[in-house]
Design a protein around this motif. Structure first.
Motif, short mmCIF file in Angstrom:
data_model
loop_
_atom_site.label_atom_id
_atom_site.label_comp_id
_atom_site.label_asym_id
_atom_site.label_seq_id
_atom_site.Cartn_x
_atom_site.Cartn_y
_atom_site.Cartn_z
N HIS A 25 -13.17 -6.03 5.22
CA HIS A 25 -14.02 -4.94 4.75
C HIS A 25 -15.18 -4.72 5.70
O HIS A 25 -15.78 -5.68 6.21
CB HIS A 25 -14.59 -5.24 3.35
N ASN A 38 -8.84 -9.83 2.48
CA ASN A 38 -8.57 -8.64 3.28
C ASN A 38 -9.88 -8.15 3.88
O ASN A 38 -10.96 -8.41 3.35
CB ASN A 38 -7.88 -7.56 2.44
N GLU A 61 -9.67 3.00 1.63
CA GLU A 61 -8.86 1.80 1.72
C GLU A 61 -7.83 1.87 2.85
O GLU A 61 -7.20 2.91 3.08
CB GLU A 61 -8.13 1.55 0.39
N ARG A 62 -7.67 0.75 3.49
CA ARG A 62 -6.67 0.60 4.55
C ARG A 62 -5.28 0.89 3.99
O ARG A 62 -4.82 0.27 3.05
CB ARG A 62 -6.76 -0.85 5.05
N GLY A 63 -4.62 1.90 4.54
CA GLY A 63 -3.26 2.21 4.14
C GLY A 63 -3.12 3.03 2.88
O GLY A 63 -2.01 3.36 2.47
N GLU A 69 -11.39 2.61 9.57
CA GLU A 69 -10.15 1.89 9.26
C GLU A 69 -9.38 1.54 10.53
O GLU A 69 -8.87 0.42 10.66
CB GLU A 69 -9.24 2.73 8.36
N HIS A 70 -9.31 2.45 11.46
CA HIS A 70 -8.50 2.27 12.66
C HIS A 70 -9.34 1.89 13.89
O HIS A 70 -8.83 1.96 15.01
CB HIS A 70 -7.71 3.55 12.95
N ASN A 117 0.82 -1.20 0.00
CA ASN A 117 0.00 0.00 0.00
C ASN A 117 0.86 1.25 0.00
O ASN A 117 2.07 1.21 0.24
CB ASN A 117 -0.92 0.01 1.22
N ARG A 150 -6.89 -3.52 11.12
CA ARG A 150 -7.50 -2.40 10.38
C ARG A 150 -8.50 -2.95 9.34
O ARG A 150 -8.69 -4.15 9.23
CB ARG A 150 -6.45 -1.51 9.75
N VAL A 151 -9.13 -2.05 8.59
CA VAL A 151 -10.20 -2.51 7.69
C VAL A 151 -10.41 -1.50 6.57
O VAL A 151 -10.10 -0.31 6.70
CB VAL A 151 -11.52 -2.70 8.50
N ASN A 152 -10.90 -1.97 5.44
CA ASN A 152 -11.33 -1.12 4.33
C ASN A 152 -12.79 -0.74 4.57
O ASN A 152 -13.63 -1.62 4.83
CB ASN A 152 -11.22 -1.88 3.00
#
Length: 283
Positions: A168, A166, A217-219, A189-190, A66, A197-199
């Motif tokens: 979501h 991943n 999106e995560r990152g 996300e956090h 990412n 973490r998460v999208n």
């Protein structure tokens, strides 16, 4: 060292793609982050690395970094760019390939119309395996799905949790254009209930075969398209009884098509992949 790379995008989700078969790549997270920088580097949502396979029954290994320099499990739009890259570079003569990722083996296929379809595998629907910490929460059933309450910026948001390799978190919004993507997205996300973490997906239902979608999106922050996010949103919508397969997903960068036959079946993602330019830079 001089790094040869290809800039690509899939529905506006942009990538730096690197052939690590013909050149040695061993970068730190800081170097990946510098490469993704849109002012001082090439600029990208993700960096995609093409490697030799580590198993006998696959064609390539696919690694994803990412924009924050962290390595992640999966990227659906990136998988399509991966196929276009290895095909255009003559690294394979196959129209369908098997590729190993951190999340498992995927099977992308180049279609006759130039679009690319990726078998993304079956979604993970067990909240604990997403992973999502549901301790102390009570889910709300909707259709065949379970919606979880998430405290976000002093309000309760009801989400579906899905993993496409991943994690979501998908919510339905009335109007995606006015959804608080860049305010609630970072908080989701956090969120401490997502240990990796998460999208964060924000989905507007148009009809039973069409949605509009934005994903933080995560990152990487909000991107113009997210392939795994589109898959997760459609899975959530079908499980909630709001959608029927196949579903057209309109993102800010273009249109994707998602098909899913139900629990236990793989999610099929179809969309474009485009080469923008070739380049070389000193690392």
């Amino acid at each position: 060292m001089k790094l040869k790379f290809t800039k690509m995008h899939g529905a506006g989700n942009d990538f730096v793609v690197i052939d690590a078969i013909s050149q040695h790549i061993d970068f730190t997270p800081e170097q990946w982050k510098a490469l993704a920088d849109r002012r001082f580097g090439v600029g990208a949502d993700q960096m995609l690395v093409v490697e030799k396979p580590q198993s006998d029954n696959v064609d390539f290994r696919y690694r994803i970094y990412n924009a924050d320099g962290g390595e992640v499990e999966q990227c659906g739009n990136g998988a399509r760019a991966f196929v276009r890259f290895v095909t255009d570079k003559g690294l394979t003569g196959k129209r369908a390939i098997r590729v190993e990722t951190m999340a498992g083996v995927i099977e992308p296929r180049l279609e006759a119309d130039g679009r690319i379809t990726v078998d993304m595998g079956a979604p993970i629907l067990d909240a604990e395996k997403v992973p999502f910490n549901a301790a102390g929460l009570e889910a709300k059933p909707e259709g065949g799905d379970s919606l979880w309450p998430l405290d976000v910026n002093d309000k309760t948001t009801w989400i579906s949790v899905v993993s496409m390799g991943n994690p979501h978190a998908v919510q339905v919004v009335e109007h995606v254009d006015t959804a608080p993507v860049n305010v609630d997205g970072p908080a989701i996300e956090h969120h401490p209930r997502f240990p990796r973490r998460v999208n964060a997906g924000f989905m507007e239902i148009i009809d039973r075969h069409a949605i509009r979608l934005r994903v933080f999106e995560r990152g990487a922050g909000e991107t113009l398209a997210c392939g795994t996010g589109a898959c997760a949103a459609v899975v959530a919508g079908i499980r909630r009884g709001l959608l029927d397969s196949p579903v057209k997903v309109a993102t800010r960068g273009g249109e994707l098509s998602i098909a899913w036959a139900g629990t236990g079946s793989p999610v099929m993602l179809t969309g474009p992949a485009v080469t923008v330019f070739e380049g070389e830079m000193e690392i």
